[in-house]
Design a protein around this motif. Structure first.
Motif, PDB file in Angstrom:
ATOM      1  N   ARG A 361     -95.129  60.981 -48.439  1.00 18.82           N
ATOM      2  CA  ARG A 361     -95.094  59.518 -48.422  1.00 18.82           C
ATOM      3  C   ARG A 361     -96.476  58.922 -48.659  1.00 18.82           C
ATOM      4  NH1 ARG A 361     -92.752  59.821 -42.476  1.00 18.82           N
ATOM      5  NH2 ARG A 361     -91.968  61.693 -43.494  1.00 18.82           N
ATOM      6  N   LEU A 401     -81.452  55.666 -49.869  1.00 19.93           N
ATOM      7  CA  LEU A 401     -81.704  54.454 -49.111  1.00 19.93           C
ATOM      8  C   LEU A 401     -82.366  53.455 -50.053  1.00 19.93           C
ATOM      9  CD1 LEU A 401     -82.756  57.127 -47.212  1.00 19.93           C
ATOM     10  CD2 LEU A 401     -82.533  55.354 -45.461  1.00 19.93           C
ATOM     11  N   LEU A 427     -81.128  51.573 -44.326  1.00 22.02           N
ATOM     12  CA  LEU A 427     -82.551  51.273 -44.181  1.00 22.02           C
ATOM     13  C   LEU A 427     -82.665  50.379 -42.947  1.00 22.02           C
ATOM     14  CD1 LEU A 427     -85.245  51.803 -45.774  1.00 22.02           C
ATOM     15  CD2 LEU A 427     -84.948  49.504 -46.708  1.00 22.02           C
ATOM     16  N   THR A 453     -84.859  57.927 -42.333  1.00 22.72           N
ATOM     17  CA  THR A 453     -84.920  56.469 -42.385  1.00 22.72           C
ATOM     18  C   THR A 453     -86.336  55.961 -42.187  1.00 22.72           C
ATOM     19  OG1 THR A 453     -82.629  56.207 -41.634  1.00 22.72           O
ATOM     20  CG2 THR A 453     -84.121  54.346 -41.287  1.00 22.72           C
ATOM     21  N   ALA A 456     -88.311  56.404 -45.294  1.00 21.84           N
ATOM     22  CA  ALA A 456     -87.963  55.386 -46.287  1.00 21.84           C
ATOM     23  C   ALA A 456     -88.553  54.031 -45.915  1.00 21.84           C
ATOM     24  CB  ALA A 456     -86.447  55.290 -46.419  1.00 21.84           C
ATOM     25  N   ASN A 460     -90.909  51.643 -48.163  1.00 21.64           N
ATOM     26  CA  ASN A 460     -90.501  50.262 -48.418  1.00 21.64           C
ATOM     27  C   ASN A 460     -91.662  49.272 -48.281  1.00 21.64           C
ATOM     28  OD1 ASN A 460     -88.453  48.190 -48.854  1.00 21.64           O
ATOM     29  ND2 ASN A 460     -88.734  47.682 -46.696  1.00 21.64           N
ATOM     30  N   HIS A 470     -84.414  55.042 -52.952  1.00 20.33           N
ATOM     31  CA  HIS A 470     -85.165  56.250 -52.601  1.00 20.33           C
ATOM     32  C   HIS A 470     -84.212  57.423 -52.444  1.00 20.33           C
ATOM     33  CE1 HIS A 470     -87.398  59.116 -50.158  1.00 20.33           C
ATOM     34  NE2 HIS A 470     -86.652  58.845 -49.107  1.00 20.33           N
ATOM     35  N   ASP A 472     -84.015  61.315 -51.267  1.00 20.59           N
ATOM     36  CA  ASP A 472     -84.700  62.368 -50.508  1.00 20.59           C
ATOM     37  C   ASP A 472     -83.992  63.691 -50.793  1.00 20.59           C
ATOM     38  OD1 ASP A 472     -85.837  64.087 -48.649  1.00 20.59           O
ATOM     39  OD2 ASP A 472     -85.886  62.592 -47.049  1.00 20.59           O
TER      40      ASP A 472
END
Length: 513
Positions: A361, A401, A427, A453, A456, A460, A470, A472
């Protein structure tokens, strides 16, 4: 650069061997099968007449346990010549729509595996189905080519028989439509195999620099413009997340920007791919277990995104697509990022590192900012991001998401079309506070639960309100054993899904859900 001589990398080593293998394979729609084929697959439904070419009655097939279920196969011994293989096509029985697209792809794959000893094979199942003939050509081609994939570049002892010819038997009036499907299937299968090759290649053989070189070589061949950013350029672009993850490595990072720009584009889609060439976990070192061994595949998202880009021109895509691939390895050393370190993303946000193994991330934060700056109609990212995704949905389905339901729905439609299964997770913004920290704008770790979550939610923060989805793919990046069209090792998951999404992309009417 480190001394890699101990690996004894062959001078002719090819990190994408499937491209040559597929180029040497001929797939054609024919009205008469050749006499020199090593194996022929003949479709058998669960009811009705058994094709006379098999030379067996249904009772004889059932005595061998063959019930003609979708994807079931039975080798019918011959005294000499071509091997015949009964291939189950299920209960077609004239009921329209009883055989799904996924079934058809699985039928091709099952036959290809049963005929694995033959380099030249033929398949007679189109007439036993109710699917559109062009779709049938595409699906059978994908199933066969993906099932026959092997990464044997570093295994000279392999006895794998490469496929050199596939003939699909069709009525004369269907040759043109089936051939069109075959051409599409060859392109989408090639893209998937490219993604597999990249993910299967050992990390010492495929560094971020190597990935950049491959993109620069292959991109122009497929109508793409490629710009590879080296470390000095990455510093100049203020990509703090990519630099933070790279800090412990002796290998330089690369940011690879790939553009597909058709005439009169009908929309602009941005793709972001996680390209962690090898993930040790950094200072938060992973345990030495089978999952650690698989971390050469932590760049499978970038591989899928790049592979999808290579298919667009040949398939006549009218969507403008820009991809950002963030490539580095994540290693522990005296210079590595530490828990508690804070870095600055390109947009000025500060991030506290609470776990160096939550690194994907970090590199993607910069890429999402870059993508959002282009003002695209939508952004889709793909990443082997969290173990939580694997725990929640297993190895066959990836979570999706997003902040825009129209875009998520388009992604789900492409999932259904390609049988690359995804499932929407919420989300849930009530978990956002788990990313709060006292020393920076946000932390890279969101607590013990809802890991897919919270990851994500972190991403975001960097899309600037652009419609975004997104994927995963931590669970779906590989399989331990052959499974129909999924060959052992890297699956190339996402390459066909993203290709289909770009081909059918419609800019979302709403900006945010």
């Amino acid at each position: 650069m480190p001394d890699n001589a101990y690996k004894l990398i062959p001078a002719d080593f090819d990190p994408v061997p499937s491209l040559k293998t597929l180029a040497d394979s001929s797939v054609t729609a024919v009205t008469t099968l050749s006499t020199e084929l090593g194996a022929i697959g003949i479709g058998v439904s669960v009811s009705g007449e058994v094709p006379s070419a098999l030379g067996l009655a249904r009772e004889a097939l059932e005595a061998q346990g063959f019930e003609a279920k979708v994807g079931q196969t039975l080798i019918v011994p011959q005294r000499s010549g071509t091997t015949l293989i009964a291939v189950g096509v299920g209960d077609v029985g004239g009921v329209a729509g009883s055989l799904t697209a996924a079934n058809m792809r699985d039928i091709g794959a099952a036959f290809a595996r049963a005929a694995h000893r033959s380099s030249r094979i033929g398949l007679d199942v189109v007439g036993a189905t109710t699917l559109d003939s062009e779709d049938s050509g595409r699906l059978l081609t994908e199933g066969v080519l993906l099932a026959r994939y092997r990464f044997n570049e570093l295994k000279p002892s392999s006895k794998h028989v490469p496929l050199t010819a596939l003939e699909i038997l069709v009525p004369a009036d269907e040759v043109e439509r089936v051939s069109a499907g075959v051409r599409t299937g060859c392109v989408t299968a090639r893209a998937t195999c490219l993604a597999r090759d990249l993910a299967n290649t050992p990390p010492g053989y495929l560094t971020a620099t190597d990935f950049g070189n491959i993109a620069e070589k292959l991109g122009p061949q497929h109508g793409l413009s490629v710009h590879v950013f080296d470390k000095e350029q990455i510093i100049a672009e203020r990509l703090g997340g990519l630099l933070a993850v790279n800090a412990g490595s002796v290998e330089e990072p690369r940011m690879i920007q790939v553009r597909y720009t058709p005439d009169d584009a009908t929309g602009h889609l941005a793709l972001v791919g996680k390209g962690i060439m090898y993930d040790s976990g950094g200072i938060s070192l992973k345990p030495s277990d089978p999952m650690h061994l698989l971390m050469k595949m932590d760049m499978a998202g970038a591989a899928a995104a790049f592979a999808a880009m290579t298919a667009l021109k040949e398939l006549g895509c009218t969507t403008r697509v820009t991809a950002f691939l963030m490539c580095t390895d994540n290693m522990p050393s005296g210079s590595a990022s530490k828990l508690g370190d804070v870095f600055t993303v390109r947009n000025g946000m500060t991030v506290e590192i609470q776990n160096t193994d939550a690194e994907g991330r970090l590199v993607m934060s910069d890429a999402l900012v870059l993508a959002a700056e282009e003002k695209p109609d939508a952004i889709v990212d793909i990443a082997t991001l969290t173990g939580a995704a694997l725990a929640a949905l297993g190895t066959h389905t990836a979570p999706v998401l997003g902040n825009n339901q129209e875009l998520v729905d388009q992604t789900k439609a492409s999932s259904a079309a390609t049988d690359e299964s995804i499932w929407q997770l919420p989300l849930e913004h009530r978990y956002r506070k788990q990313l709060d920290t006292e020393v920076a704008d946000i932390s890279n770790l969101g607590g013990k639960f809802a890991g897919a979550t919270t990851a994500a939610l972190f991403l975001n923060e960097f899309v600037d309100g652009v419609p975004w989805a997104h994927l995963d793919i931590a669970g779906t990046m590989q399989v331990d054993a052959d499974d129909l069209w999924r060959s052992q090792g890297a699956t190339g998951f996402g390459a066909r899904l993203l290709t289909d999404l770009a081909l059918n992309f419609v800019p979302p009417a709403t900006t945010k859900s």
